[in-house]
Scaffold this motif. Structure first.
Motif, PDB file in Angstrom:
ATOM      1  N   LEU A  58       0.814  -1.216   0.000  1.00  0.00           N
ATOM      2  CA  LEU A  58       0.000   0.000   0.000  1.00  0.00           C
ATOM      3  C   LEU A  58       0.849   1.268   0.000  1.00  0.00           C
ATOM      4  O   LEU A  58       0.325   2.371  -0.129  1.00  0.00           O
ATOM      5  CB  LEU A  58      -0.946  -0.002   1.201  1.00  0.00           C
ATOM      6  N   GLY A  59       2.157   1.118   0.159  1.00  0.00           N
ATOM      7  CA  GLY A  59       3.061   2.272   0.100  1.00  0.00           C
ATOM      8  C   GLY A  59       3.023   3.149   1.338  1.00  0.00           C
ATOM      9  O   GLY A  59       3.226   4.362   1.244  1.00  0.00           O
ATOM     10  N   VAL A  60       2.767   2.539   2.493  1.00  0.00           N
ATOM     11  CA  VAL A  60       2.733   3.276   3.756  1.00  0.00           C
ATOM     12  C   VAL A  60       3.595   2.560   4.784  1.00  0.00           C
ATOM     13  O   VAL A  60       4.050   1.446   4.553  1.00  0.00           O
ATOM     14  CB  VAL A  60       1.282   3.414   4.300  1.00  0.00           C
ATOM     15  N   GLU A  61       3.829   3.213   5.904  1.00  0.00           N
ATOM     16  CA  GLU A  61       4.513   2.576   7.020  1.00  0.00           C
ATOM     17  C   GLU A  61       3.540   1.631   7.713  1.00  0.00           C
ATOM     18  O   GLU A  61       2.338   1.898   7.757  1.00  0.00           O
ATOM     19  CB  GLU A  61       5.010   3.629   8.024  1.00  0.00           C
ATOM     20  N   ALA A  62       4.041   0.554   8.268  1.00  0.00           N
ATOM     21  CA  ALA A  62       3.183  -0.395   8.980  1.00  0.00           C
ATOM     22  C   ALA A  62       2.408   0.306  10.094  1.00  0.00           C
ATOM     23  O   ALA A  62       1.234   0.016  10.323  1.00  0.00           O
ATOM     24  CB  ALA A  62       4.025  -1.536   9.542  1.00  0.00           C
ATOM     25  N   SER A  63       3.037   1.253  10.747  1.00  0.00           N
ATOM     26  CA  SER A  63       2.364   1.976  11.835  1.00  0.00           C
ATOM     27  C   SER A  63       1.147   2.753  11.350  1.00  0.00           C
ATOM     28  O   SER A  63       0.207   2.976  12.120  1.00  0.00           O
ATOM     29  CB  SER A  63       3.344   2.918  12.532  1.00  0.00           C
ATOM     30  N   ASP A  64       1.132   3.158  10.084  1.00  0.00           N
ATOM     31  CA  ASP A  64      -0.020   3.882   9.530  1.00  0.00           C
ATOM     32  C   ASP A  64      -1.283   3.032   9.551  1.00  0.00           C
ATOM     33  O   ASP A  64      -2.386   3.559   9.644  1.00  0.00           O
ATOM     34  CB  ASP A  64       0.244   4.350   8.097  1.00  0.00           C
ATOM     35  N   LEU A  65      -1.119   1.729   9.463  1.00  0.00           N
ATOM     36  CA  LEU A  65      -2.279   0.839   9.493  1.00  0.00           C
ATOM     37  C   LEU A  65      -2.858   0.708  10.899  1.00  0.00           C
ATOM     38  O   LEU A  65      -3.980   0.224  11.065  1.00  0.00           O
ATOM     39  CB  LEU A  65      -1.907  -0.550   8.966  1.00  0.00           C
ATOM     40  N   LEU A  66      -2.118   1.155  11.893  1.00  0.00           N
ATOM     41  CA  LEU A  66      -2.551   1.009  13.281  1.00  0.00           C
ATOM     42  C   LEU A  66      -2.905   2.337  13.950  1.00  0.00           C
ATOM     43  O   LEU A  66      -3.284   2.353  15.121  1.00  0.00           O
ATOM     44  CB  LEU A  66      -1.460   0.300  14.089  1.00  0.00           C
ATOM     45  N   LEU A  67      -2.797   3.432  13.221  1.00  0.00           N
ATOM     46  CA  LEU A  67      -3.096   4.746  13.783  1.00  0.00           C
ATOM     47  C   LEU A  67      -4.595   4.950  13.958  1.00  0.00           C
ATOM     48  O   LEU A  67      -5.365   4.725  13.025  1.00  0.00           O
ATOM     49  CB  LEU A  67      -2.553   5.862  12.884  1.00  0.00           C
ATOM     50  N   ARG A  68      -4.968   5.401  15.134  1.00  0.00           N
ATOM     51  CA  ARG A  68      -6.373   5.735  15.382  1.00  0.00           C
ATOM     52  C   ARG A  68      -6.657   7.097  14.775  1.00  0.00           C
ATOM     53  O   ARG A  68      -5.952   8.055  15.033  1.00  0.00           O
ATOM     54  CB  ARG A  68      -6.657   5.786  16.880  1.00  0.00           C
ATOM     55  N   ARG A  69      -7.695   7.175  13.981  1.00  0.00           N
ATOM     56  CA  ARG A  69      -8.114   8.429  13.348  1.00  0.00           C
ATOM     57  C   ARG A  69      -9.622   8.519  13.466  1.00  0.00           C
ATOM     58  O   ARG A  69     -10.304   7.508  13.547  1.00  0.00           O
ATOM     59  CB  ARG A  69      -7.733   8.450  11.870  1.00  0.00           C
ATOM     60  N   SER A  70     -10.132   9.726  13.400  1.00  0.00           N
ATOM     61  CA  SER A  70     -11.591   9.864  13.451  1.00  0.00           C
ATOM     62  C   SER A  70     -12.215   9.312  12.179  1.00  0.00           C
ATOM     63  O   SER A  70     -13.336   8.842  12.172  1.00  0.00           O
ATOM     64  CB  SER A  70     -11.989  11.330  13.659  1.00  0.00           C
ATOM     65  N   THR A  71     -11.465   9.359  11.079  1.00  0.00           N
ATOM     66  CA  THR A  71     -11.882   8.749   9.817  1.00  0.00           C
ATOM     67  C   THR A  71     -10.677   8.031   9.248  1.00  0.00           C
ATOM     68  O   THR A  71      -9.596   8.079   9.818  1.00  0.00           O
ATOM     69  CB  THR A  71     -12.370   9.816   8.796  1.00  0.00           C
ATOM     70  N   GLY A  72     -10.837   7.412   8.121  1.00  0.00           N
ATOM     71  CA  GLY A  72      -9.723   6.724   7.481  1.00  0.00           C
ATOM     72  C   GLY A  72      -8.686   7.713   6.988  1.00  0.00           C
ATOM     73  O   GLY A  72      -8.868   8.927   7.055  1.00  0.00           O
ATOM     74  N   PRO A  73      -7.575   7.222   6.490  1.00  0.00           N
ATOM     75  CA  PRO A  73      -6.529   8.082   5.950  1.00  0.00           C
ATOM     76  C   PRO A  73      -7.069   8.942   4.815  1.00  0.00           C
ATOM     77  O   PRO A  73      -7.913   8.515   4.045  1.00  0.00           O
ATOM     78  CB  PRO A  73      -5.491   7.090   5.416  1.00  0.00           C
ATOM     79  N   THR A  74      -6.593  10.171   4.764  1.00  0.00           N
ATOM     80  CA  THR A  74      -7.037  11.089   3.725  1.00  0.00           C
ATOM     81  C   THR A  74      -6.082  11.043   2.542  1.00  0.00           C
ATOM     82  O   THR A  74      -4.981  10.514   2.645  1.00  0.00           O
ATOM     83  CB  THR A  74      -7.081  12.537   4.265  1.00  0.00           C
ATOM     84  N   GLU A  75      -6.502  11.635   1.446  1.00  0.00           N
ATOM     85  CA  GLU A  75      -5.620  11.721   0.283  1.00  0.00           C
ATOM     86  C   GLU A  75      -4.343  12.473   0.634  1.00  0.00           C
ATOM     87  O   GLU A  75      -3.267  12.121   0.182  1.00  0.00           O
ATOM     88  CB  GLU A  75      -6.338  12.422  -0.888  1.00  0.00           C
ATOM     89  N   THR A  76      -4.432  13.517   1.491  1.00  0.00           N
ATOM     90  CA  THR A  76      -3.254  14.266   1.907  1.00  0.00           C
ATOM     91  C   THR A  76      -2.283  13.362   2.650  1.00  0.00           C
ATOM     92  O   THR A  76      -1.080  13.422   2.436  1.00  0.00           O
ATOM     93  CB  THR A  76      -3.670  15.439   2.818  1.00  0.00           C
ATOM     94  N   ASP A  77      -2.818  12.505   3.536  1.00  0.00           N
ATOM     95  CA  ASP A  77      -1.962  11.558   4.249  1.00  0.00           C
ATOM     96  C   ASP A  77      -1.218  10.668   3.267  1.00  0.00           C
ATOM     97  O   ASP A  77      -0.026  10.404   3.432  1.00  0.00           O
ATOM     98  CB  ASP A  77      -2.778  10.654   5.176  1.00  0.00           C
ATOM     99  N   LEU A  78      -1.909  10.211   2.238  1.00  0.00           N
ATOM    100  CA  LEU A  78      -1.300   9.316   1.262  1.00  0.00           C
ATOM    101  C   LEU A  78      -0.230  10.048   0.458  1.00  0.00           C
ATOM    102  O   LEU A  78       0.809   9.490   0.157  1.00  0.00           O
ATOM    103  CB  LEU A  78      -2.363   8.717   0.336  1.00  0.00           C
ATOM    104  N   GLU A  79      -0.484  11.308   0.106  1.00  0.00           N
ATOM    105  CA  GLU A  79       0.485  12.079  -0.671  1.00  0.00           C
ATOM    106  C   GLU A  79       1.718  12.386   0.163  1.00  0.00           C
ATOM    107  O   GLU A  79       2.836  12.404  -0.345  1.00  0.00           O
ATOM    108  CB  GLU A  79      -0.146  13.372  -1.180  1.00  0.00           C
ATOM    109  N   ASP A  80       1.534  12.618   1.474  1.00  0.00           N
ATOM    110  CA  ASP A  80       2.672  12.912   2.366  1.00  0.00           C
ATOM    111  C   ASP A  80       3.626  11.738   2.454  1.00  0.00           C
ATOM    112  O   ASP A  80       4.797  11.907   2.714  1.00  0.00           O
ATOM    113  CB  ASP A  80       2.186  13.272   3.775  1.00  0.00           C
ATOM    114  N   ASP A  81       3.112  10.526   2.251  1.00  0.00           N
ATOM    115  CA  ASP A  81       3.950   9.331   2.362  1.00  0.00           C
ATOM    116  C   ASP A  81       4.766   9.052   1.108  1.00  0.00           C
ATOM    117  O   ASP A  81       5.585   8.151   1.105  1.00  0.00           O
ATOM    118  CB  ASP A  81       3.083   8.098   2.664  1.00  0.00           C
TER     119      ASP A  81
END
Length: 82
Positions: A58-81
């Motif tokens: 998925l092109g993210v850090e493993a920790s990103d899959l475990l982060l608590r968020r009020s919603t799922g990852p945003t497009e900005t989060d994905l672009e930052d990675d």
């Protein structure tokens, strides 16, 4: 929300954001498609090795899959990675 639910929500959100079907993600991560479905439905716990393989695909850090968020990852989060 339990960590299994956090993982399931993030996994599905990231998979959809990448435009991947469960089958495509499973193939790329060398995991059975039904296992991906079970992870997204909180039926099974993922091992740390599976978390790493999915994150890599998925092109993210493993920790990103475990982060608590009020919603799922945003497009900005994905672009930052990138």
């Amino acid at each position: 929300m339990e960590i299994r639910e956090v993982f399931a929500r993030n996994l599905k959100a990231l998979r959809l954001a990448k435009g991947l079907s469960q089958e495509e993600l499973a193939h790329l991560a060398d995991i059975d498609r039904t296992y991906i479905s079970s992870l997204e439905r909180c039926v099974y716990n993922a091992s740390i090795d599976v978390v790493q393989r999915l994150a890599s695909v998925l092109g993210v850090e493993a920790s990103d899959l475990l982060l608590r968020r009020s919603t799922g990852p945003t497009e900005t989060d994905l672009e930052d990675d990138k």
